[in-house]
Design a protein around this motif. Structure first.
Motif, short mmCIF file in Angstrom:
data_model
loop_
_atom_site.label_atom_id
_atom_site.label_comp_id
_atom_site.label_asym_id
_atom_site.label_seq_id
_atom_site.Cartn_x
_atom_site.Cartn_y
_atom_site.Cartn_z
N PRO A 126 0.81 -1.23 0.00
CA PRO A 126 0.00 0.00 0.00
C PRO A 126 0.84 1.27 0.00
CG PRO A 126 -0.88 -1.59 1.58
CD PRO A 126 0.45 -2.12 1.13
N ILE A 127 1.95 1.27 0.75
CA ILE A 127 2.81 2.46 0.77
C ILE A 127 3.37 2.72 -0.62
CG2 ILE A 127 5.02 3.35 1.60
CD1 ILE A 127 4.41 2.11 4.30
N GLY A 128 3.86 1.67 -1.28
CA GLY A 128 4.38 1.85 -2.63
C GLY A 128 3.32 2.27 -3.63
N LEU A 129 2.11 1.72 -3.49
CA LEU A 129 1.02 2.10 -4.39
C LEU A 129 0.68 3.58 -4.27
CD1 LEU A 129 -1.50 -0.89 -4.10
CD2 LEU A 129 -0.36 -0.12 -6.18
N PHE A 130 0.44 4.03 -3.05
CA PHE A 130 0.03 5.43 -2.86
C PHE A 130 1.18 6.38 -3.18
CE2 PHE A 130 -3.33 3.43 -0.30
CZ PHE A 130 -4.43 4.14 -0.78
N ALA A 131 2.41 6.03 -2.80
CA ALA A 131 3.54 6.91 -3.10
C ALA A 131 3.76 7.03 -4.60
CB ALA A 131 4.80 6.37 -2.41
N GLY A 132 3.65 5.92 -5.32
CA GLY A 132 3.89 5.96 -6.75
C GLY A 132 2.76 6.62 -7.53
N TYR A 133 1.52 6.40 -7.11
CA TYR A 133 0.39 6.95 -7.87
C TYR A 133 0.12 8.41 -7.54
CZ TYR A 133 -4.23 7.43 -9.93
OH TYR A 133 -5.30 7.86 -10.67
N LEU A 134 0.15 8.75 -6.25
CA LEU A 134 -0.15 10.12 -5.86
C LEU A 134 1.01 11.07 -6.11
CD1 LEU A 134 -2.06 9.45 -2.50
CD2 LEU A 134 -3.03 9.88 -4.77
N GLY A 135 2.23 10.57 -5.86
CA GLY A 135 3.40 11.42 -6.06
C GLY A 135 3.36 12.64 -5.15
N GLY A 136 3.99 13.70 -5.59
CA GLY A 136 3.96 14.95 -4.83
C GLY A 136 4.57 14.81 -3.45
N GLY A 137 4.07 15.63 -2.53
CA GLY A 137 4.59 15.64 -1.17
C GLY A 137 4.35 14.34 -0.45
N ILE A 138 3.17 13.74 -0.65
CA ILE A 138 2.84 12.48 0.02
C ILE A 138 3.81 11.38 -0.41
CG2 ILE A 138 1.11 10.68 0.28
CD1 ILE A 138 -1.03 12.80 0.01
#
Length: 307
Positions: A126-138
């Motif tokens: 989940p961390i990799g999914l959200f970090a890769g898809y959302l990008g930006g500061g998150i």
């Protein structure tokens, strides 16, 4: 033929073609796997270990002597017997059959690997999914936290966590899981970056699909292959690290029949009673080798690269 009939026929033809493509792809994948003899050998070794773990009470020649559930049966009159027909792997210092303990230890090692990697995947993916898809500061914050964990040598971090906790099998699993999740986060992050701009993802965005739906229905199924390959490779390494913690006294505690703990106990009696450490160590070697061979086969089968 009516327009509706033509549409139904076209839809049916399209589905048949997709099914044919999937079967053809599956055939090619299985063919690549079968072309690697080492992958077949690894699969056979793993099946053997799984069978030992599942049917341990029925396979072990001396179930009570395995020290199962902390209730060892001791026979001091049979202590340190060398390998024989009655005890193919010999006995330990209190007369317990080493073969039976190694067989029961298969359960512990496989459970340890499955629990550790399940926790690591549940956190890292989940961390990799959200970090890769959302990008930006998150994404930046999530990956910098991941990099902090990756900067520490895995065994050193596992030892530190184990020392901070009470030495038990459960705490050893937690310590190893803390070490492992960043690798899955980093792997998934890289895969998502290469998938998120694909046409099918853009199409989902265009029809207003939510972020969770895009991640679960479009992106995640397309990155499962490298995660599966890494899982198969990491099973052996997780077992090895768990055995290392047991060897150092920071994992499973006696009389639990855990391979690393048994190897540590046997080293005190080397070289006179060599079989005490040799056979648990050989079990560790074969388990790691089997999962590595299977992982290499899956990597060739899916034609992916993992770290």
């Amino acid at each position: 033929m009516t327009r509706t009939g033509i549409d139904l026929l076209s839809a049916a033809t399209t589905r048949i073609e997709r099914l044919r493509d999937r079967f053809d792809k599956a055939d090619r994948v299985v063919y690549r796997f079968r072309q690697n003899p080492m992958s077949i050998l690894g699969l056979a070794v793993i099946f053997a270990f799984v069978a030992l773990a599942v049917f341990a009470p029925y396979i072990a020649p001396y179930p009570a002597d395995a020290g199962y559930q902390g209730q060892p049966a001791v026979h001091f009159s049979q202590s340190f017997e060398p390998p024989s027909l009655d005890h193919p792997m010999g006995t330990d210092q209190v007369g317990r059959d080493i073969l039976s303990r190694v067989i029961f230890g298969t359960r512990i090692s496989l459970i340890l690997g499955l629990v550790v990697l399940s926790i690591a995947i549940a956190i890292g993916v989940p961390i990799g999914l959200f970090a890769g898809y959302l990008g930006g500061g998150i994404g930046l914050v999530l990956m910098r936290v991941t990099d902090v964990f990756l900067s520490i040598p895995p065994l050193v971090l596992a030892l530190a966590v184990s020392v901070a906790l009470q030495p038990t099998l459960t705490n050893a699993m937690i310590a190893i899981a803390v070490v492992w999740w960043p690798w899955y986060a980093r792997l998934v992050y890289g895969e998502v970056l290469s998938v998120r701009e694909e046409t099918f993802v853009e199409a989902s965005r265009g029809i207003g699909a939510s972020t969770p739906r895009i991640l679960s229905r479009d992106i995640l199924p397309n990155i499962l292959a490298p995660v599966t390959v890494k899982f198969s490779l990491d099973m052996g390494y997780a077992i090895l690290v768990g055995s290392a913690l047991g060897f150092l006294g920071l994992g499973a505690q006696p009389p639990t029949p855990e391979w690393g703990t048994m190897t540590a106990q046997g080293r005190e009696f080397l070289p006179a009673y060599w079989w005490y450490s040799t056979f648990p160590g050989l079990a560790i070697f074969l388990a790691v080798l089997g999962f590595n061979f299977l992982g290499d086969g899956l990597r060739d089968m899916f034609d992916v690269e993992v770290e």
